[in-house]
Design a protein around this motif. Structure first.
Motif, PDB file in Angstrom:
ATOM      1  N   GLU A  91      27.900  71.944  45.036  1.00 50.63           N
ATOM      2  CA  GLU A  91      28.942  71.074  45.587  1.00 50.63           C
ATOM      3  C   GLU A  91      30.333  71.628  45.290  1.00 50.63           C
ATOM      4  O   GLU A  91      30.490  72.562  44.506  1.00 50.63           O
ATOM      5  CB  GLU A  91      28.799  69.667  44.987  1.00 50.63           C
ATOM      6  CG  GLU A  91      27.490  68.998  45.324  1.00 50.63           C
ATOM      7  CD  GLU A  91      27.155  67.793  44.448  1.00 50.63           C
ATOM      8  OE1 GLU A  91      26.231  67.048  44.793  1.00 50.63           O
ATOM      9  OE2 GLU A  91      27.825  67.621  43.406  1.00 50.63           O
ATOM     10  N   ALA A  92      31.358  71.030  45.928  1.00 49.77           N
ATOM     11  CA  ALA A  92      32.734  71.438  45.645  1.00 49.77           C
ATOM     12  C   ALA A  92      33.066  71.148  44.183  1.00 49.77           C
ATOM     13  O   ALA A  92      32.669  70.123  43.638  1.00 49.77           O
ATOM     14  CB  ALA A  92      33.692  70.693  46.569  1.00 49.77           C
ATOM     15  N   ASP A  93      33.817  72.046  43.556  1.00 45.09           N
ATOM     16  CA  ASP A  93      34.121  71.940  42.127  1.00 45.09           C
ATOM     17  C   ASP A  93      35.485  71.289  41.927  1.00 45.09           C
ATOM     18  O   ASP A  93      36.521  71.955  41.933  1.00 45.09           O
ATOM     19  CB  ASP A  93      34.092  73.327  41.492  1.00 45.09           C
ATOM     20  CG  ASP A  93      34.379  73.299  40.001  1.00 45.09           C
ATOM     21  OD1 ASP A  93      34.350  72.190  39.418  1.00 45.09           O
ATOM     22  OD2 ASP A  93      34.618  74.371  39.415  1.00 45.09           O
ATOM     23  N   ALA A  94      35.473  69.968  41.715  1.00 48.91           N
ATOM     24  CA  ALA A  94      36.726  69.258  41.448  1.00 48.91           C
ATOM     25  C   ALA A  94      37.154  69.396  39.999  1.00 48.91           C
ATOM     26  O   ALA A  94      38.276  69.028  39.637  1.00 48.91           O
ATOM     27  CB  ALA A  94      36.580  67.778  41.810  1.00 48.91           C
ATOM     28  N   GLY A  95      36.277  69.912  39.141  1.00 51.92           N
ATOM     29  CA  GLY A  95      36.626  70.110  37.743  1.00 51.92           C
ATOM     30  C   GLY A  95      37.653  71.206  37.551  1.00 51.92           C
ATOM     31  O   GLY A  95      38.284  71.294  36.497  1.00 51.92           O
ATOM     32  N   ALA A  96      37.828  72.047  38.562  1.00 52.72           N
ATOM     33  CA  ALA A  96      38.801  73.137  38.456  1.00 52.72           C
ATOM     34  C   ALA A  96      40.208  72.677  38.791  1.00 52.72           C
ATOM     35  O   ALA A  96      41.166  73.446  38.645  1.00 52.72           O
ATOM     36  CB  ALA A  96      38.395  74.271  39.404  1.00 52.72           C
ATOM     37  N   ALA A  97      40.375  71.428  39.232  1.00 59.94           N
ATOM     38  CA  ALA A  97      41.680  70.941  39.675  1.00 59.94           C
ATOM     39  C   ALA A  97      42.597  70.660  38.488  1.00 59.94           C
ATOM     40  O   ALA A  97      42.230  69.945  37.561  1.00 59.94           O
ATOM     41  CB  ALA A  97      41.521  69.684  40.514  1.00 59.94           C
ATOM     42  N   SER A 129      32.175  67.502  42.612  1.00 63.54           N
ATOM     43  CA  SER A 129      31.711  67.147  41.265  1.00 63.54           C
ATOM     44  C   SER A 129      32.737  67.566  40.221  1.00 63.54           C
ATOM     45  O   SER A 129      33.569  68.443  40.457  1.00 63.54           O
ATOM     46  CB  SER A 129      30.383  67.847  40.959  1.00 63.54           C
ATOM     47  OG  SER A 129      29.381  67.467  41.855  1.00 63.54           O
ATOM     48  N   GLY A 130      32.647  66.923  39.045  1.00 64.57           N
ATOM     49  CA  GLY A 130      33.347  67.405  37.866  1.00 64.57           C
ATOM     50  C   GLY A 130      34.766  66.909  37.663  1.00 64.57           C
ATOM     51  O   GLY A 130      35.449  67.370  36.747  1.00 64.57           O
ATOM     52  N   TYR A 131      35.220  65.945  38.468  1.00 61.00           N
ATOM     53  CA  TYR A 131      36.600  65.485  38.320  1.00 61.00           C
ATOM     54  C   TYR A 131      36.771  64.727  37.000  1.00 61.00           C
ATOM     55  O   TYR A 131      35.949  63.869  36.658  1.00 61.00           O
ATOM     56  CB  TYR A 131      37.002  64.577  39.482  1.00 61.00           C
ATOM     57  CG  TYR A 131      38.413  64.052  39.361  1.00 61.00           C
ATOM     58  CD1 TYR A 131      39.492  64.917  39.480  1.00 61.00           C
ATOM     59  CD2 TYR A 131      38.670  62.711  39.089  1.00 61.00           C
ATOM     60  CE1 TYR A 131      40.794  64.469  39.341  1.00 61.00           C
ATOM     61  CE2 TYR A 131      39.969  62.245  38.955  1.00 61.00           C
ATOM     62  CZ  TYR A 131      41.029  63.131  39.084  1.00 61.00           C
ATOM     63  OH  TYR A 131      42.308  62.678  38.935  1.00 61.00           O
ATOM     64  N   SER A 132      37.842  65.035  36.270  1.00 62.66           N
ATOM     65  CA  SER A 132      38.097  64.380  34.984  1.00 62.66           C
ATOM     66  C   SER A 132      39.504  63.783  34.981  1.00 62.66           C
ATOM     67  O   SER A 132      40.493  64.508  34.785  1.00 62.66           O
ATOM     68  CB  SER A 132      37.963  65.365  33.823  1.00 62.66           C
ATOM     69  OG  SER A 132      38.293  64.730  32.595  1.00 62.66           O
ATOM     70  N   PRO A 133      39.635  62.468  35.189  1.00 64.60           N
ATOM     71  CA  PRO A 133      40.961  61.842  35.143  1.00 64.60           C
ATOM     72  C   PRO A 133      41.661  62.044  33.804  1.00 64.60           C
ATOM     73  O   PRO A 133      42.892  62.147  33.759  1.00 64.60           O
ATOM     74  CB  PRO A 133      40.657  60.353  35.391  1.00 64.60           C
ATOM     75  CG  PRO A 133      39.330  60.329  36.055  1.00 64.60           C
ATOM     76  CD  PRO A 133      38.574  61.501  35.490  1.00 64.60           C
TER      77      PRO A 133
END
Length: 564
Positions: free
Chosen positions: A76-82, A108-112
């Motif tokens: 999946e798209a890596d939102a953890g890299a944002a 995946s992987g988003y961390s507010p």
């Protein structure tokens, strides 16, 4: 009798107190036959690997990870890299490019917590995805974010304003849902997109377990499958079996079924009521490669999302001390019914108030129905008071902390907890001092799961800003290595076959370029995994080791005599 393999000329940290260091191992039929064998026994080996001084340790065992979730994240798209919300929107736009107009964009992987608590704007996500529905999975696993299009699809099936036990649809000041779904509210979107096909789950397991080998991991406990908001299919265990049959399961696995997957099973009138699977299947079914673990029971939420159940409010969050995910009486009753049916308990409990419930329930289960063959566990232990540590030790409960949370999220966690509770957070040394089993675990993909990185976190306990988080809980590198080997084996009920390089134990081991217990704490993670062996077979990094040669040829080369 010919013997499969001799490994010689190595620096072996066996983790066996009776023989802590060795230079050679004799391996046969996937197990250790002898440590430092004599010349006559060593000569029986068909093939020999000259390790040339390489350090060898038992295979690493992560006792709390999520392999399907991790494998899907690799797809999946890596939102953890944002590093900013603008980057989140760019990642979504890039993923959406070329997709069908109604296809879901999944990231995946988003961390507010790493972005100061910021949440993506539902309307900006609509724009970035070109009107496609968006599902962003948070790294904590306890929340997700939808865009406006996805919310419309959800609202066509469910009333978003209706109360949700153990969860919330977050609403903004304008009265509209923001797109943030917490805890059990995540089921609203999962009901649309799940279950996943078994072949997709098998592919995820292939990707995840192949990755594990490169990090020296030879055994994993998957903490929750086949139900709840963390499962991907009611048939998920079948995907593990299929993956094994197809040769896609690269490491040994111990999946935990989620409590939701169990149900009341009828029996004789004299049999006690039980919560289990049909046919009475329970913890322990399987073999050394794939075996059912405890039942995973969620009691509270996430420290990262401020939903873990505390006895006191979070700092700066008046009247917010988290919550249980189900009624306390229901939590107790379902856990006792499962335990009575033969399931060991693995209770997710992060806040200290949730840990009170977990200790009470497990203690009652053990005192009423006896000790299970597999240890009962409390997963995480985000805040554990000293009095709770004493009770955990007295009851023989295993606590499973994740020290790498400190490395990745420590500053945000300390801000939410305050100094007193930070010193009680994710303990390690206090467990060892009380004789409590300390295993190695990561909660991957919530956090980085590379064992050598986690071991450094055990030793240093440094936050992203380089502040020491609970200094009294630091442990030594040798203790951190023991956690990932003997400690993990004990926590999973496999201490008789794993975690040591000793006669009769599985030949699961890791070849390293340095001894991680003999370097500066800041250099532990720099240790490189050269190769990984599972069951006597090199499954990763064969090119990094000298090729096995016929033992007779090696002896001839060493002595100058011709091979007979």
């Amino acid at each position: 009798m010919p013997v499969d393999l001799l490994i010689r000329n190595a620096r072996i940290l066996t983790q066996d107190a009776s023989c802590p260091a060795a230079t050679s191992l004799l391996i046969h039929d996937g197990k250790i036959l002898e440590v430092d064998p004599g010349a006559d026994l060593a000569a029986l080996a068909v093939r020999t690997i000259d390790a040339a001084g390489t350090t060898i340790v038992p295979g690493f065992n992560d006792v709390h990870a999520h392999s399907v979730w991790f494998g899907l994240g690799l797809m999946e798209a890596d939102a953890g890299a944002a590093a900013s919300l603008d980057e989140v929107y760019r990642i979504i736009a890039d993923a959406a490019a070329g997709m069908a107009p109604e296809e879901w964009v999944v990231a995946s992987g988003y961390s507010p917590l790493l972005l100061g608590g910021q949440q993506p704007d539902r309307d900006r996500l609509d724009e970035a995805a070109g009107g496609r529905p968006v599902w962003i999975k948070h790294s904590s696993g306890h929340a997700c974010t939808l865009n406006g299009v996805a919310l419309e699809l959800v609202s066509a099936r469910a009333d978003l304003s209706a109360p949700i036990d153990g969860g919330a649809v977050v609403v903004g000041d304008d009265g509209r849902p923001t797109g943030l779904l917490e805890e059990n509210a995540m089921r609203l979107v999962q009901d649309i997109l799940l279950p996943y096909p078994l072949e997709t789950i098998e592919h995820a397991l292939d990707l995840a377990t192949s990755h594990y080998l490169a990090e020296g991991i030879t055994s994993v406990t998957d903490a929750g499958i086949a139900g709840g908001w963390i499962g991907y299919s009611p048939r998920e265990f079948a995907a593990y079996q299929n993956a094994r049959d197809k040769g896609l399961l690269s490491v040994r696995m111990q999946p935990m079924l989620v409590m939701d997957a169990l149900h009341n099973v009828a029996g004789h009138a004299n049999d006690p009521a039980s919560r289990s699977l049909d046919a009475g299947i329970r913890t322990g079914l399987g073999d050394d490669w794939l075996r059912l673990g405890p039942v995973k029971i969620f009691s509270d939420g996430s420290l990262l999302g401020s939903t873990a159940y505390m006895t006191e409010d979070y700092v700066g969050c008046t009247h917010n001390h988290g919550y249980l995910q189900m009624d306390a009486d229901q939590l107790r009753e379902s856990a006792l019914e499962a335990y009575r049916a033969g399931w060991a308990i693995a209770m997710h409990a992060i806040g200290d108030h949730a840990i009170d419930h977990a200790i009470d329930i497990i203690t009652e289960a053990q005192e009423t129905f006896g000790i299970n063959l597999q240890p009962n566990r409390i997963e995480h232990g985000g805040v554990v008071r000293p009095d709770q540590l004493d009770r955990i030790a007295a009851a023989g409960i295993v606590l499973v902390p994740q020290p790498h949370f400190i490395t990745e999220f420590g500053d945000g966690m300390a801000q939410l907890l305050g100094p007193k509770r930070t010193n009680w957070s994710y303990p390690a040394k206090s467990l060892l001092e009380r004789g409590v089993t300390l295993p190695g675990s990561s909660d991957r993909p919530v956090s980085n799961g590379r064992p050598l990185d986690v071991m450094q976190s055990f030793v240093e306990r440094l936050t992203p800003s380089r502040q020491v988080y609970g200094p009294d809980e630091r442990i030594t590198a040798a203790e951190a290595l023991a956690a990932y080997t003997t400690g993990s084996a004990a926590a999973t009920g496999t201490g008789h076959i794993k975690g040591r390089l000793a006669p009769g134990y599985l030949a699961d081991m890791v070849f390293l370029d340095q001894d991680p217990t003999a370097v500066a704490p800041s250099d532990i993670a720099a240790t490189r995994v050269l190769a990984t062996m599972v069951g006597g077979q090199i499954r990763f990094g064969a090119e990094n080791l000298p090729a096995p040669v016929r033992t007779a040829d090696l002896e001839a080369a060493l002595t100058g005599k011709e091979t007979p």
